[in-house]
Design an enzyme around this catalytic site. Structure first.
Site, PDB file in Angstrom:
ATOM      1  N   CYS A 408     -32.817   5.988  -5.408  1.00  0.00           N
ATOM      2  CA  CYS A 408     -33.139   5.807  -6.821  1.00  0.00           C
ATOM      3  C   CYS A 408     -32.202   4.828  -7.517  1.00  0.00           C
ATOM      4  O   CYS A 408     -32.629   4.002  -8.311  1.00  0.00           O
ATOM      5  CB  CYS A 408     -33.146   7.148  -7.531  1.00  0.00           C
ATOM      6  SG  CYS A 408     -31.589   8.029  -7.412  1.00  0.00           S
ATOM      7  N   HIS A 452     -30.347  11.872 -10.186  1.00  0.00           N
ATOM      8  CA  HIS A 452     -31.336  10.812 -10.226  1.00  0.00           C
ATOM      9  C   HIS A 452     -30.842   9.698 -11.144  1.00  0.00           C
ATOM     10  O   HIS A 452     -29.940   9.924 -11.973  1.00  0.00           O
ATOM     11  CB  HIS A 452     -32.662  11.389 -10.745  1.00  0.00           C
ATOM     12  CG  HIS A 452     -33.830  10.459 -10.551  1.00  0.00           C
ATOM     13  ND1 HIS A 452     -34.165   9.926  -9.335  1.00  0.00           N
ATOM     14  CD2 HIS A 452     -34.760   9.999 -11.430  1.00  0.00           C
ATOM     15  CE1 HIS A 452     -35.232   9.162  -9.477  1.00  0.00           C
ATOM     16  NE2 HIS A 452     -35.619   9.188 -10.742  1.00  0.00           N
ATOM     17  N   ASP A 468     -39.304   4.814 -14.738  1.00  0.00           N
ATOM     18  CA  ASP A 468     -38.685   5.231 -13.475  1.00  0.00           C
ATOM     19  C   ASP A 468     -39.263   4.445 -12.306  1.00  0.00           C
ATOM     20  O   ASP A 468     -40.370   4.723 -11.846  1.00  0.00           O
ATOM     21  CB  ASP A 468     -38.906   6.729 -13.257  1.00  0.00           C
ATOM     22  CG  ASP A 468     -38.101   7.245 -12.083  1.00  0.00           C
ATOM     23  OD1 ASP A 468     -37.439   6.418 -11.414  1.00  0.00           O
ATOM     24  OD2 ASP A 468     -38.123   8.456 -11.851  1.00  0.00           O
TER      25      ASP A 468
END
Lengths: 667, 327
Positions: A408, A452, A468
């Site tokens: 991520c 994250h 995202d």
């Protein structure tokens, strides 16, 4: 029958030794090893003293041992002050006092030290198991205390333990009342805390590798309970902080985002109400959904919409928050803020910069550019993995155009870089995403592996917009969680997450685990978190006000009622039938004493009645009648009720002339 | 017991106790008669709890709060337990053997359970070691107390203190009971010339009983106070057989009359010497009588006779009945 009250009974010694084991065991994780050796030595010596095979240590030996223990603490803890050293000293004293325990007073000192040591263990570990366990050493200490009061020097140890147990059980209801209603005060002075434990978690600056490391740990980060419906997983973005600075290699927090200046925002949409119990993180950040209004915990909203408090979270912390996920965030931003969100190193990653300009040319506005970027991540063969291949100096270029494998933070970092290069203010948000819903307790568990990173960019008029990139590459990470998203990389996870993964599909085991976790959460919320705010909340709900006087009265009243009920249960006044007879007999004795007829020591009721009848012939009938009645009731178990006996003595008393001068016997 | 004159406060307390807990041969402890306060240990416990509370407040630690409250509740519960350990206990005075002045008297007190077990009940008078006793449920036990005696006559001990600190020693529950205990104290026997008078008064010549060792040796008997040390069988003592005295044959002849008036010296010394001879003559199975001013006991022999004589000696010139006055 003994007279000696000096020696220490065997019972006490046995229970003290047991108590020492029980008291010290929870401390073992933070005690130096030599303490254990010291302890075994002292116990052996003490037992030899009890068997009269050894003497008490002479004072020079004691002095040497004390000095050695003191320097041991100094060497192993780097000083004699502070919580860690203090606890080691306390335990050393608790152990050494055993050697010079001669009188009952010494034994009491050891017992009191034991109670203290139990309390200090809570400063290190206060879970449900530790809390329940600590009843055991207290039980043993109370049994040792009972042993000191027993009349025999050698009595069996179990009755003392049983009595200690019943004392504790009877004390429990009173304890609950005190716990609920005793006012919680603010700390009176600051106290030393234990040295920070090594904790994993988010930190102020992170290279991509750090967050990968974090993702292997199943350690608990925080738990959250929602009032009402839990929002869907893809809305659960828990913000901890933002990274605005990029030095070409790592992303880090900017200084400006740590200045307590509240940003401008306006609530919109449905608010979400929730409460969070977070584990110690050694960071000042609180985890919240966007955009939060946090009550309590001295929390403050920072310029980049993260929430923090003045001091790091060193102990489990509970707070309540209300968030407006659709809030409008900084529709007009200051040039400073925008400049920070556009900052890039002067050189490096030329291919990415060129591509950004290309995208910029092809897009009508910022939103179109972001959409194009996301489409790129989605269409091109990017891979989501915890084992990203190594990249060179140009980390963004290498990732975007060469390896295309990452986690991520790689996607968020690359996207922020490209957006900035294209002239769109952007930054990385770090925090946690998702969590495991626990149906047994109706709450969400968020672990370190849920860490994250995502992106937010700024558009004039719309303010900050979250996006995202990971979702484009691995939607299952967002929808199912990390462990489900990377089944082929399970050997990377640590043992706990490994077990989590393996047993998640065994229904009953998973239910058991969730139930246990829920119990722990309840413990943390309702017991450990029961401090001033919770108490004020309870009072508000119960009495409709937070005025101290009402709970104070309730406390006193409940204690009185509790003690009264306990007194009734313990004393069982309704079982006093036989005692009534005795009281009546005493009344009979007093009535006759007033006439100058006193019972001689050792004179039986029958003989006394006969003598009294001879002395007072005119009342002989009454006296003998009562005596018969009494004998029958007391010794023959005849069906003579206490009332009959009372009537008999009353008759006699009325019959007898009242003689003044001995009025002290009047009832 | 106490040599000091009772203070005003003590007198007040005694008067109040006399009203509240009148003397009786058998006393049952009830809420009227049991007092209870924390002990020093209890106070120290409270101080320790305060320290724990401070730790709980400063560390904002809920479990430390909980433990402090748990121990505080144990403290409160112990109050009830200590009280219960005394409540319902019944004390009964037993018969006490008379003793010679200077010896220790051992009154017996019977403790009877009011239904439950009473553990570690302590009995005694202030200033001496207390006796501990366990009373089984629905049972009884007997406790032997110790009293020192300083003068003859009726010894009426002060109120007996009954106390208990069971189970944790944090509280002491006590009561002052007046069990109507009374011990008859005989004069201390002192060996001397026989104050002998024939059964018929006026016989000038009288008869001196010769000293020990003159008559036929009869055997050994246990030593009793008042017997001359010269008659002790030291060889037997050195063999570890205890204190034994040599017995000699009784002096035959007419009945003897021990006469107070025939002796010189002050009243106490006369009584002491008479006491010695009552003992000696009884051991020698000799019949004798006793003549005291205002009291004559006809010649006889045997233990009962001796007891009657000793009683007369003990109570000569003092109250016939035990009085409630402090000794």
């Amino acid at each position: 029958m003994t007279v000696a009250l000096q020696g220490i009974p065997r019972n006490t010694l046995v229970w003290l030794l047991v108590a020492q084991v029980l008291v010290i065991v929870p401390h073992l994780t933070h005690l130096p090893l030599w303490i254990v050796a010291l302890w075994l030595g002292c116990v052996a010596w003490r037992l030899r003293i009890f068997r009269m095979q050894a003497n008490y240590p002479p004072s020079w030996v004691k002095a040497v041992i004390i000095l050695a223990a003191g320097s041991g603490v100094y060497l192993s803890r780097g000083g004699l002050v502070g919580l860690d050293a203090g606890v080691v000293l306390l335990i050393a004293a608790f152990i050494l006092k055993l050697l010079e325990m001669r009188t009952r007073r010494d034994a009491l000192v050891v017992i009191f030290l034991g109670f203290f040591t139990v309390v200090t263990s809570y400063l290190f570990e206060d879970g449900l198991v530790a809390g329940t366990y600590s009843l055991l050493p207290v039980l043993a200490l109370l049994a040792a205390m009972i042993g000191l009061q027993q009349s025999r020097l050698f009595s069996r140890p179990w009755p003392a333990l049983r009595l200690a147990g019943s004392l504790l059980l009877q004390a429990l209801p009173l304890m609950v009342v005190l716990f609920l209603f005793f006012p919680r005060l603010a700390p009176l002075w600051s106290v030393p805390t234990s040295a920070p434990r090594q904790t994993v978690g988010l930190s102020e600056q992170m290279a991509p590798g750090d967050i990968v490391e974090l993702s292997r740990s199943a350690e608990l980060a925080f738990r959250a309970s929602f009032t009402g419906q839990v929002p869907p997983r893809d809305r659960l973005y828990w913000r901890a902080a933002t990274f605005e600075r990029f030095d070409g290699r790592r992303w880090s927090q900017s200084v400006a985002s740590r200045l307590p200046v509240a940003p401008q925002w306006s609530p919109a949409g449905e608010p979400v109400h929730y409460s969070v119990v977070m584990e110690p993180s050694r960071r000042p950040w609180l985890y919240t959904l966007d955009v939060p209004n946090v009550t309590g915990a001295d929390a403050q909203l920072m310029p980049d919409f993260h929430v923090q408090r003045p001091t790091p979270v060193d102990a489990p912390l509970m707070y309540r928050a209300t968030s407006w996920p659709e809030a409008l965030r900084q529709p007009t931003a200051t040039p400073d803020t925008l400049a920070r969100a556009l900052e890039l190193p002067e050189r490096g990653n030329p291919r990415s910069r060129a591509w950004a300009l290309e995208l910029r040319r092809d897009s009508v506005d910022s939103e179109a550019l972001v959409a194009a970027l996301l489409t790129h991540f989605n269409r091109e063969p990017y891979g989501y993995t915890l084992r990203p291949p190594p990249v060179g100096d140009q980390i963004v270029d290498d990732f975007l155009f060469e390896t295309r494998q990452g986690f991520c933070i790689h996607f968020a970092g690359a996207m922020t870089f490209v957006l900035r290069a294209a002239g769109i203010p952007a930054r990385i948000v770090i925090g946690y995403q998702g969590g495991e819903f626990n149906p047994a307790g109706n709450y969400l568990t968020v672990r370190q592996l849920d860490a994250h990173a995502w992106v937010e960019y700024w558009v004039a008029g719309r303010g900050w917009v979250s996006v995202d990139p990971t979702f484009q590459v691995a939607p299952e990470r967002i929808e199912l969680g990390l462990v489900e998203a990377l089944p082929q990389e399970r050997e990377l996870f640590d043992e706990t997450s490994e077990a989590l993964l393996r047993y998640r599909h065994i229904g009953w085991l998973n239910d058991l685990r969730l139930g246990w976790e829920s119990l722990n959460y309840g413990w943390q919320r309702w017991v450990l978190g029961y401090q001033d705010e919770e108490q004020a909340g309870l009072f508000q709900r119960l009495f409709g006000s937070t005025d101290w006087r009402i709970p104070g009265l309730v406390l006193v009243g409940a204690l009185a009622v509790g003690l009264a009920i306990l007194a009734l249960l313990l004393l069982k006044p309704w079982r006093r039938e036989k005692d009534v007879q005795l009281a009546l007999y005493q009344s009979f004795e007093q009535a006759l004493a007033r006439q100058g007829v006193r019972r001689q020591p050792g004179e039986g009721p029958q003989a006394f009645a006969a003598r009294a009848a001879r002395r007072l012939p005119e009342h002989a009938d009454g006296i003998l009648a009562f005596a018969r009645c009494y004998e029958a009731a007391r010794y023959a178990d005849a069906p003579v009720s206490a009332r009959e006996l009372a009537a008999s003595v009353k008759r006699l008393r009325r019959e007898l002339p009242w003689r003044k001068g001995r009025s002290t016997l009047a009832e | 017991m106490s040599g000091r004159a009772p203070s005003r406060l003590q007198r007040l307390r005694d008067r109040w106790l006399a009203r509240r807990l009148p003397a009786a041969t058998s006393v049952q402890l009830t809420q009227r008669s049991i007092f209870i306060v924390p002990t020093t240990v209890g106070m120290a416990f409270l101080v320790a709890l305060l320290l724990m509370l401070l730790a709980a407040i400063n560390y904002r630690n809920s479990l430390a709060y909980a433990m402090t409250f748990l121990l505080a509740s144990v403290f409160a519960v112990t109050l009830l337990h200590t009280w219960r350990n005394m409540a319902g206990l019944r004390l009964q005075a037993g018969r006490t053997r008379p003793v010679f002045c200077g010896e220790r008297a051992h009154p017996w007190v019977r403790l009877e359970s009011g239904g439950r077990t009473h553990q570690a009940v302590a009995l005694g008078w202030p200033g001496q070691t207390f006796e501990l006793a366990d009373v089984p449920a629905r049972g009884a036990c007997e406790v032997e107390l110790t009293l020192s005696t300083t003068r003859r006559g009726w010894l009426r001990p002060p109120r007996l203190r009954v106390e208990s600190r069971f189970p944790l020693g944090l509280f002491v529950a006590w009561s002052w009971v007046d069990l109507d205990l009374a011990v008859l104290v005989y004069p201390w026997p002192v060996a001397d010339e026989l104050p002998l008078q024939d059964g018929s008064r006026g016989d000038e010549e009288g008869r001196h009983l010769r000293g020990a060792g003159a008559d036929d040796y009869q055997g050994l008997s246990p030593w009793q106070p008042g017997v001359s040390r010269r008659r002790l069988h030291w060889k037997a003592y050195s063999r570890g057989q205890g204190l034994l005295v040599k017995e000699f044959a009784a002096v035959a002849g007419r009945d003897l009359m021990l006469d107070y008036e025939a002796l010189g010296g002050d009243a106490e010394s006369r009584l002491s010497r008479l006491c010695h001879w009552v003992q000696t003559l009884t051991e020698q199975h000799t019949a004798f009588g006793l003549r005291l001013p205002g009291r004559n006991i006809a010649p006889a022999q045997g233990r009962d006779h001796a007891d009657a004589c000793l009683r007369a000696l003990a109570l000569h010139g003092v109250a016939e009945r035990p009085t409630a006055a402090r000794p």
